[in-house]
Design a protein around this motif. Structure first.
Motif, PDB file in Angstrom:
ATOM      1  N   ASN A  52       0.825  -1.211   0.000  1.00 56.78           N
ATOM      2  CA  ASN A  52       0.000   0.000   0.000  1.00 56.78           C
ATOM      3  C   ASN A  52       0.860   1.263   0.000  1.00 56.78           C
ATOM      4  O   ASN A  52       0.582   2.208  -0.738  1.00 56.78           O
ATOM      5  N   TYR A  56       1.426   3.728  -3.459  1.00 49.85           N
ATOM      6  CA  TYR A  56       1.181   5.161  -3.339  1.00 49.85           C
ATOM      7  C   TYR A  56       2.451   5.946  -3.669  1.00 49.85           C
ATOM      8  O   TYR A  56       2.403   6.965  -4.369  1.00 49.85           O
ATOM      9  N   GLN A 122      -4.406   9.423   1.595  1.00 51.61           N
ATOM     10  CA  GLN A 122      -4.034   8.029   1.363  1.00 51.61           C
ATOM     11  C   GLN A 122      -3.269   7.438   2.548  1.00 51.61           C
ATOM     12  O   GLN A 122      -3.511   6.295   2.934  1.00 51.61           O
TER      13      GLN A 122
END
Ligand SMILES: [Zn+2]
Lengths: 252, 164
Positions: A52, A56, A122
């Motif tokens: 993750n 990003y 995010q």
């Protein structure tokens, strides 16, 4: 700012990746089936979190080279990794694995609690996802810390020896690097000064519960956040990067 | 009306897609499908992982695409992280299927804690129904499960642990 955010994501992801790799080395080698499965499950959670962060990071980078999560994970040079020295320490015995895990988990949970409030949407989402998993990690490592510390004379001694060996590495986690300072000022990352106090208080109280001594020590080792690593790090990378270096751009 | 209700015909098609690790559990009952958007034949399905490292997500995304493309749609699957998945999203039907399959469905978070601390015994054995059970390990065969054993019939079983 874009470059700093990118570096910050590496800093967050690298700790999880290197520790996840260390735990994966124990697959099939845990002291019992249950602990083996637990450690590899924790490794899997950490790798999920790494993906993750790196996905990003690749998006943030948005460069000519078309950076991808795999390139970030496998094709950097040693000094470009930002993980702390604690997580690259090799597996010795089970007490050692538990001490390293506890020191990391306790910090990780405090950090994620703060990142759950991050202004970066995010990072905020990743933290809110990861924190549920990390609560289980900390529960596992503290339970074992207490069970071994407050167990037999032998388990107590082994646990204390592991704590004494690793304690000099814990100070680096809540020590603010220039990137973390910038992220704090931007409202993306936490104030590590506040976190530091909470972290040391928690170490002390959990060790006390485990009938273990908190070492008196203040000259903490550091360097990982700047890319200055211990000898162990090179061996990890040669293992981790082998496939991508030997067969560039290979895919499963 | 949310986007799943609005596109109930598509949601209905997705009921046949299941978690590859728990074949009895449809992804719709598991609560991983969060949104469905449709523009003509183009469909966008947003899914969220149960655990960050859940290795089933890629398979699930592929299965969604195959299922809907076969029904004539042009499908895109996107993974989203927020809001984070919780075991509260598993439907009543999903919980029933889990239990029939031999996996004890998640209770509330205190259940996990109380078994750890030797508190109230509330996780029901999937073999004999007894609540006289103990947790063997907080981590089981997959990220989402813990390992239990029944003190009465001695059968080991999986418990789908709470994530909140
Ligand atoms: Zn039973």
């Amino acid at each position: 700012m874009k470059e700093s955010l990118y570096q910050y994501l590496l800093l967050l992801g690298d700790n999880a990746m290197i520790l996840g790799h260390r735990l994966s080395e124990l697959c099939g080698h845990g002291p019992s089936l249950e602990t083996d499965i637990a450690l590899t499950n924790i490794s899997l959670d950490l790798f999920g979190q790494v993906r993750n962060y790196f996905q990003y990071a690749a998006e943030v980078k948005d460069d000519q080279e078309k950076t991808t999560e795999d390139k970030i994970a496998f094709l950097r040079y040693p000094h470009e990794y930002r993980n702390v020295l604690l997580v690259e320490q090799p597996n010795k015995d089970f007490a050692f694995v538990i001490a390293r895990q506890f020191f990391f988990d306790a910090y990780h949970l405090l950090l994620l609690k703060e990142l759950c409030k991050s202004k970066d949407e995010q990072i905020n989402a990743i933290a809110n996802k990861s924190i549920k998993e990390v609560k289980y990690h900390l529960r596992f490592s503290s339970e074992w810390l207490k069970r071994l510390g407050d167990g037999t004379a032998e388990s107590h001694d082994k646990m204390q020896a592991a704590v004494n060996y690793l304690y000099p590495y814990v100070g680096e986690l809540p020590s603010e690097s220039p990137i973390e300072k910038e992220m704090k000022e931007a409202g993306i990352g936490p104030d590590l000064g506040v976190l530091r106090t909470a972290y040391f208080a928690q170490i002390k109280s959990t060790l006390a519960e485990a009938t273990l001594e908190t070492p008196q020590f203040f000259g903490f080792h550091s360097g990982g956040k700047k890319g200055v690593h211990s000898e162990h790090h090179g061996f990890i990378l040669s293992n981790l990067q082998y496939m991508q270096r030997t067969y560039p751009e290979m895919e499963w | 009306m949310n986007s799943l209700e609005k596109n109930s015909d598509i949601a209905e098609l997705l009921v046949q897609v299941s978690d590859p690790e728990i074949p009895v559990l449809s992804i719709m009952d598991m609560g991983v499908v969060r949104e469905i958007e449709r523009d003509g034949q183009a469909v966008l399905v947003k899914i969220t992982p149960t655990y960050s490292g859940c290795p089933a997500m890629d398979t699930i995304a592929t299965d969604i695409k195959i299922t809907l493309d076969r029904a004539g749609y042009s499908t895109t699957v996107k993974q989203i992280l927020a809001p984070a998945w919780t075991t509260d999203w598993i439907t009543e039907r999903g919980r029933k299927h889990l239990e029939e399959y031999g996996i004890a469905p998640p209770l509330d978070a205190s259940a996990d804690k109380s078994v750890l601390l030797d508190g109230a015994r509330i996780v029901k054995c999937t073999n004999c129904g007894s609540t006289n059970t103990k947790m063997v390990s907080q981590f089981g065969s997959t990220a989402c499960k813990a390992l239990f054993q029944c003190n009465d019939c001695l059968e080991p079983f999986d418990y789908f642990k709470c994530l909140k």
